[in-house]
Design a protein around this motif. Sequence first.
Motif, PDB file in Angstrom:
ATOM      1  N   ALA A  95       4.116  -3.563   3.608  1.00 16.85           N
ATOM      2  CA  ALA A  95       4.051  -2.411   3.036  1.00 16.85           C
ATOM      3  C   ALA A  95       2.759  -1.709   3.514  1.00 16.85           C
ATOM      4  CB  ALA A  95       4.200  -2.480   1.582  1.00 16.85           C
ATOM      5  N   ARG A  96       2.335  -0.669   3.401  1.00 18.82           N
ATOM      6  CA  ARG A  96       1.066   0.043   3.547  1.00 18.82           C
ATOM      7  C   ARG A  96       0.525  -0.597   4.867  1.00 18.82           C
ATOM      8  NH1 ARG A  96      -1.270   0.657  -2.534  1.00 18.82           N
ATOM      9  NH2 ARG A  96       0.106   1.997  -3.325  1.00 18.82           N
ATOM     10  N   PHE A  97       1.256  -0.762   5.957  1.00 19.56           N
ATOM     11  CA  PHE A  97       0.642  -1.456   7.078  1.00 19.56           C
ATOM     12  C   PHE A  97       0.006  -0.563   7.990  1.00 19.56           C
ATOM     13  CE2 PHE A  97       0.824  -3.701  11.099  1.00 19.56           C
ATOM     14  CZ  PHE A  97       0.318  -5.010  10.839  1.00 19.56           C
ATOM     15  N   ASP A  98      -1.359  -0.933   8.179  1.00 18.08           N
ATOM     16  CA  ASP A  98      -2.051  -0.196   9.312  1.00 18.08           C
ATOM     17  C   ASP A  98      -1.939  -1.165  10.720  1.00 18.08           C
ATOM     18  OD1 ASP A  98      -3.645   0.914  11.133  1.00 18.08           O
ATOM     19  OD2 ASP A  98      -5.456   1.101   9.510  1.00 18.08           O
ATOM     20  N   ILE A  99      -1.103  -0.517  11.584  1.00 14.93           N
ATOM     21  CA  ILE A  99      -0.790  -1.370  12.875  1.00 14.93           C
ATOM     22  C   ILE A  99      -1.986  -1.374  13.921  1.00 14.93           C
ATOM     23  CG2 ILE A  99      -0.085   0.837  14.157  1.00 14.93           C
ATOM     24  CD1 ILE A  99       1.891  -0.946  15.520  1.00 14.93           C
ATOM     25  N   PHE A 100      -2.887  -0.428  13.515  1.00 11.09           N
ATOM     26  CA  PHE A 100      -4.276  -0.348  14.385  1.00 11.09           C
ATOM     27  C   PHE A 100      -5.212  -1.322  14.090  1.00 11.09           C
ATOM     28  CE2 PHE A 100      -2.424   3.977  14.714  1.00 11.09           C
ATOM     29  CZ  PHE A 100      -1.903   3.935  16.306  1.00 11.09           C
ATOM     30  N   ASN A 101      -5.247  -1.522  12.551  1.00 15.09           N
ATOM     31  CA  ASN A 101      -6.276  -2.440  12.192  1.00 15.09           C
ATOM     32  C   ASN A 101      -5.500  -3.823  11.606  1.00 15.09           C
ATOM     33  OD1 ASN A 101      -8.788  -0.917  12.384  1.00 15.09           O
ATOM     34  ND2 ASN A 101      -7.601   0.671  11.142  1.00 15.09           N
ATOM     35  N   ASN A 102      -4.320  -3.826  11.600  1.00 14.26           N
ATOM     36  CA  ASN A 102      -3.802  -5.053  11.110  1.00 14.26           C
ATOM     37  C   ASN A 102      -4.013  -5.197   9.413  1.00 14.26           C
ATOM     38  OD1 ASN A 102      -1.693  -6.654  12.066  1.00 14.26           O
ATOM     39  ND2 ASN A 102      -3.088  -8.224  12.926  1.00 14.26           N
ATOM     40  N   ASN A 103      -3.988  -4.163   8.757  1.00 17.18           N
ATOM     41  CA  ASN A 103      -4.199  -4.600   7.505  1.00 17.18           C
ATOM     42  C   ASN A 103      -2.902  -3.806   6.603  1.00 17.18           C
ATOM     43  OD1 ASN A 103      -6.786  -4.892   7.929  1.00 17.18           O
ATOM     44  ND2 ASN A 103      -7.655  -2.867   7.906  1.00 17.18           N
ATOM     45  N   GLY A 104      -2.960  -4.422   5.509  1.00 22.30           N
ATOM     46  CA  GLY A 104      -1.485  -4.069   4.493  1.00 22.30           C
ATOM     47  C   GLY A 104      -1.546  -4.954   3.498  1.00 22.30           C
ATOM     48  N   TYR A 105      -0.239  -5.042   3.051  1.00 21.67           N
ATOM     49  CA  TYR A 105       0.235  -5.931   2.038  1.00 21.67           C
ATOM     50  C   TYR A 105       1.713  -6.569   2.495  1.00 21.67           C
ATOM     51  CZ  TYR A 105      -3.281  -3.739  -0.828  1.00 21.67           C
ATOM     52  OH  TYR A 105      -4.535  -3.099  -1.500  1.00 21.67           O
ATOM     53  N   ALA A 106       2.186  -7.595   1.982  1.00 18.50           N
ATOM     54  CA  ALA A 106       3.368  -8.414   2.323  1.00 18.50           C
ATOM     55  C   ALA A 106       3.917  -9.239   1.066  1.00 18.50           C
ATOM     56  CB  ALA A 106       3.196  -9.307   3.434  1.00 18.50           C
ATOM     57  N   VAL A 107       4.995  -9.103   1.050  1.00 20.06           N
ATOM     58  CA  VAL A 107       5.723 -10.173   0.109  1.00 20.06           C
ATOM     59  C   VAL A 107       6.651 -11.137   0.827  1.00 20.06           C
ATOM     60  CG1 VAL A 107       7.829  -8.692  -0.591  1.00 20.06           C
ATOM     61  CG2 VAL A 107       7.005 -10.599  -1.876  1.00 20.06           C
TER      62      VAL A 107
END
Length: 230
Positions: A95-107
């Motif tokens: 979730a809230r994943f930024d594909i360009f910077n490879n940032n975000g959250y995961a469960v």
Amino acid sequence: MKQAIVFVFVFSVIAVSDILIYDDFEDGIADGWLEIPTGAAYEIEGGRYHFSHTSPDTAMAASLTGDLFGLMTVPSYSIRTQVEIESGDITGITARFDIFNNNGYAVTLLTEVGGMLVISRMDQGELQILSFTFTSIVPDQEYWVRFELNGPDIGAKIWTGSTSAEPETWLLTVVDATYPNPGSVGLLSIDENSGGTAILSAWFDEFQVDDELSLSLSPNTWAAIKSMGI
């Protein structure tokens, strides 16, 4: 009479919630999904989304979507999907994943040590564990997973059976304001076998994102947000 009209209007506003994304994969195609080219195979089989990959050391598969051109239009949303791990170490939701910077959250559901549920933050592709708990996760069992982000409040729960069996209590909750932008939502599966062969096989179904939120901001959360200048 005016009071009655106001009451009905307020009640209607409170009661309305929107399903932002729903995919049961019954149409046989992954329309609207961006499948990350890791060498994995992405297929719709029997009305479910199947990820499979065999690779030396590490196998990974991920697919992203959103409610507008692959991105979410709001930063706070609740994701629910059905997950079955046939093979692999880690499977879950991003979730809230930024594909360009490879940032975000995961469960993620982990099959190791009898099973774990983990909330992580992804910092340039590196998973940083924010919270975890031990819970039974076994192969070839279908699990429902709920992953909700309401501002900096993040929660996760897992259960079996029907959607109506969803527990009221969150199994994990954390507060993290590192990535507040909507980003993309998606599905993820990883298997690692250093020095051997990594094999993953994961199934997903009934993927839904809505704006009906039950996590609420606490006074402590607001204090943390203000201290960070958000």
